[in-house]
Design an enzyme around this catalytic site. Structure first.
Site, PDB file in Angstrom:
ATOM      1  N   ASN A 466       0.832  -1.201   0.000  1.00 39.83           N
ATOM      2  CA  ASN A 466       0.000   0.000   0.000  1.00 39.83           C
ATOM      3  C   ASN A 466       0.875   1.264   0.000  1.00 39.83           C
ATOM      4  OD1 ASN A 466      -1.929   1.956   0.435  1.00 39.83           O
ATOM      5  ND2 ASN A 466      -3.128   0.738   1.862  1.00 39.83           N
ATOM      6  N   ASP A 467       1.531   1.552   1.120  1.00 39.06           N
ATOM      7  CA  ASP A 467       2.338   2.782   1.204  1.00 39.06           C
ATOM      8  C   ASP A 467       3.414   2.845   0.121  1.00 39.06           C
ATOM      9  OD1 ASP A 467       0.887   3.360   3.437  1.00 39.06           O
ATOM     10  OD2 ASP A 467       2.447   2.791   4.865  1.00 39.06           O
ATOM     11  N   VAL A 468       4.038   1.705  -0.161  1.00 42.23           N
ATOM     12  CA  VAL A 468       5.196   1.735  -1.073  1.00 42.23           C
ATOM     13  C   VAL A 468       4.786   1.926  -2.537  1.00 42.23           C
ATOM     14  CG1 VAL A 468       6.642   0.362   0.465  1.00 42.23           C
ATOM     15  CG2 VAL A 468       5.322  -0.787  -1.319  1.00 42.23           C
ATOM     16  N   VAL A 469       3.447   1.939  -2.801  1.00 43.41           N
ATOM     17  CA  VAL A 469       2.979   2.214  -4.165  1.00 43.41           C
ATOM     18  C   VAL A 469       2.023   3.411  -4.155  1.00 43.41           C
ATOM     19  CG1 VAL A 469       3.246  -0.156  -5.013  1.00 43.41           C
ATOM     20  CG2 VAL A 469       1.103   0.509  -3.916  1.00 43.41           C
ATOM     21  N   ALA A 508       1.197   3.749   7.123  1.00 42.20           N
ATOM     22  CA  ALA A 508       1.237   5.200   7.337  1.00 42.20           C
ATOM     23  C   ALA A 508      -0.147   5.776   7.626  1.00 42.20           C
ATOM     24  CB  ALA A 508       1.865   5.893   6.133  1.00 42.20           C
TER      25      ALA A 508
END
Ligand code: NAP
Length: 541
Positions: A466-469, A508
């Protein structure tokens, strides 16, 4: 140097070389197992050599510690799930730092009694102070990191008013107490006639000083060690009575202080409070960086412990841990495009998206698909990139993903994996999981290498990431916790399929506009289950 001591030093040197070779091996997955083995053999050699040290007095205590520690460590390592590894690392770091602080404290207490070292040198007391300060911070800082990661304490930054000033004040107090501890005037005992001063310089200390002590109703034994602490200042250790004094000649008077460990222990207490206050203002999403930094601290504390004990292998091992921790911290900060100061002091992570913000982003724009539809999309693709994240670890989908990869390849589809440096919950998390399922290492591409290829990619399969994309990371808005973090540019591919169970945010705590993008399809469900259903649908098509 006696033969036995030379042999121990040689074994320590061999252990240090094995540690370095081990670290080198760990830098590549192919050599990692051998590296781990080499470093373990080095540690075994170091332990065996240390156990032959003549200063070790009671093996029962060592065996008891070994049994209790070994049981606790094995239980923790076996029972903790992969997803809880950061917490495990936090506990190990903290205990390492705490152990160093306690061990140097014990060594100092022993030294005050005149045991196992003849004199308390500046190197000894200042290394003890440094090791205890850093170890105290590492102990409680790691405890807070553990509580935050385990969800037993809010992951959001706790921003106390005036926290920077308080932290600086506590640091100054620690330095003040350390200086006091190194100089050693505490607490004041009595003053005596000056006649003893000359005696202190020569060899006849004993009589004069003993007389002064006697006048105060105190006894000194026959075995006294005298050490000059600079001009007009001496340290006297009564080896029989197990006490150490500092004697100063000042304005025609001798002032006699009992040297105690009090400032040292107060300093450890203040450093422990500092550790808590330094970590509570840091948001949960920054915990990996904090853990890596605390790992470096525990290494430095161990190196300081090595200086106290004059043990070269502890100095080398501690320095290696310290350096490795600092390098990893720097690499992680770079991966998130943040400075260490920003991570430590900016209180990032306060902004958590509300349902209203999420609705704003998602309302009416999210499209979901079935496994059969996605299987058709992938069957027609020439190139598929899989971008895994934390959800892969939660659902243990690595084997199902490897089966899916093989199936796609057997149909002529090129498959690669996009690995973000902070995907998952610990550095290298995705690499470890995929290696477990025998995904060939060559297929794992790091972010910088894979990002330019997304434009030529037909389908990206985002699995539990999620956060990393999250494209919001490209925004300059400082209220976005991941602002400026480099991401996997998956939204540039022709189609993006995201496997996750809901539209819930990631670590996050913010919404992700990728899920509402025109080229995106949601495949709602558990990662492992969906990967298996995709394989089944592909086989049927
Ligand atoms: P992420 O942003 O935490 O998102 C993970 C997603 O996985 C969630 O949105 C969740 O959505 C989904 N998920 C959970 N269980 C699942 C399951 N069984 N099946 C399918 N999906 C599942 O993860 P990420 O993209 O990997 O990013 C990592 C984040 O963690 C970053 O913010 C990073 O800074 C932080 N972090 C990294 C480290 C490290 O060293 N790598 C350590 C600690 C923290 P659903 O609930 O809707 O399924």
């Amino acid at each position: 140097m006696p033969k036995e001591e030379a042999l121990i030093k040689l074994i320590y040197l061999t252990a240090a070389v094995l540690f370095i070779l081990g670290l080198k091996g760990l830098s590549h997955p192919r050599t990692a197992v051998r590296g781990n083995l080499l470093a373990s053999v080095g540690m075994l050699l170091a332990i065996v050599a240390t156990l032959t040290d003549h200063r070790i007095v009671d093996f029962r205590i060592i065996i008891a510690g070994f049994v209790v520690g070994g049981l606790f460590g094995s239980l923790l390592a076996y029972r903790a799930p992969m997803t809880a590894m950061p917490q495990v690392v936090a506990i190990f770091n903290g205990l390492g730092g705490g152990a160093s602080a306690l061990a140097v404290g014990a060594a100092f207490e022993e030294a005050l009694k005149g045991e196992w070292i003849e004199e308390i040198t500046i190197q000894f007391s200042s290394s003890a102070a440094a090791a205890a300060l850093i170890g105290g911070v590492a102990l409680t800082g790691s405890a807070v990191a553990f509580l935050k990661l385990q969800g037993w304490m809010t992951e959001k930054p706790i921003l106390l008013p005036g926290r920077h000033a308080v932290n600086i004040l506590l640091l100054i107090i620690c330095i003040g107490l350390s200086t006091w501890h190194v100089l050693g005037y505490t607490p004041f005992l009595f003053t005596a006639p000056v006649a003893a001063a000359d005696g202190l310089r020569g060899g006849v200390v004993a009589d004069d000083l003993r007389q002064s002590f006697q006048q105060q109703g105190l006894e000194l034994s026959a075995e006294l060690h005298v050490k000059s602490l600079g001009e007009n200042q001496w340290q006297i250790t009564d080896a029989t009575k197990k006490d150490t004094f500092v004697v100063r000649l000042d304005a025609g008077q001798l002032t006699i202080h009992d040297r105690s460990a009090l400032p040292f222990w107060i300093m450890v207490g203040v450093a422990s409070v500092l550790g808590i206050l330094l970590v509570i203002p840091i948001g949960g999403a920054d915990m990996p960086v904090v853990i890596s930094l605390l790992n470096a601290y525990s290494g430095l504390a161990a190196a300081g412990h090595g200086w106290v004990l004059n043990n070269s292998v502890l100095i080398v091992a501690g320095s290696l841990v310290g350096a490795a921790g600092f390098i990893l911290t720097a690499l992680m900060c770079r991966a998130m495009n943040r400075s260490l100061a920003n991570v430590m002091f900016a209180g990032v992570g306060m902004a958590v998206s509300t349902q209203a913000q999420a609705d704003d982003i998602y309302a009416g724009r999210v499209k979901s698909a079935s496994p059969e539809e996605v299987a058709m999309l992938m069957d027609g693709a020439r190139r598929v990139v899989i971008a895994p994240g934390y959800g892969l670890a939660v659902s243990q989908a690595q084997y199902a993903i490897q089966d899916l990869t093989k199936l796609l390849e057997s149909r002529g589809v090129e498959v690669e994996f996009a690995i973000h440096p902070v995907a998952g919950r610990m550095p290298g998390h995705m690499n470890v999981l995929l290696a477990e399922a025998n995904v060939p290492y060559e297929k794992l591409k790091e972010m910088d290498e894979i990002n330019p290829t997304f434009r030529q990619t037909d389908v990206v399969l985002v699995i539990g990431a999620n956060d990393v994309v999250n494209p919001l990371a490209r925004e300059a808005d400082p209220s976005i916790p991941i602002a400026g973090m480099p991401i996997l540019e998956v939204d540039q591919a022709r189609s993006v399929v995201i496997i996750k169970r809901s539209l819930a945010p990631g670590f996050a705590g913010i919404a992700n506009p990728l899920f509402a993008a025109d080229n995106a399809l949601m495949l709602f469900g558990d990662a492992k289950d969906m990967a298996m259903r995709l394989s089944a649908a592909l086989k049927e098509s």
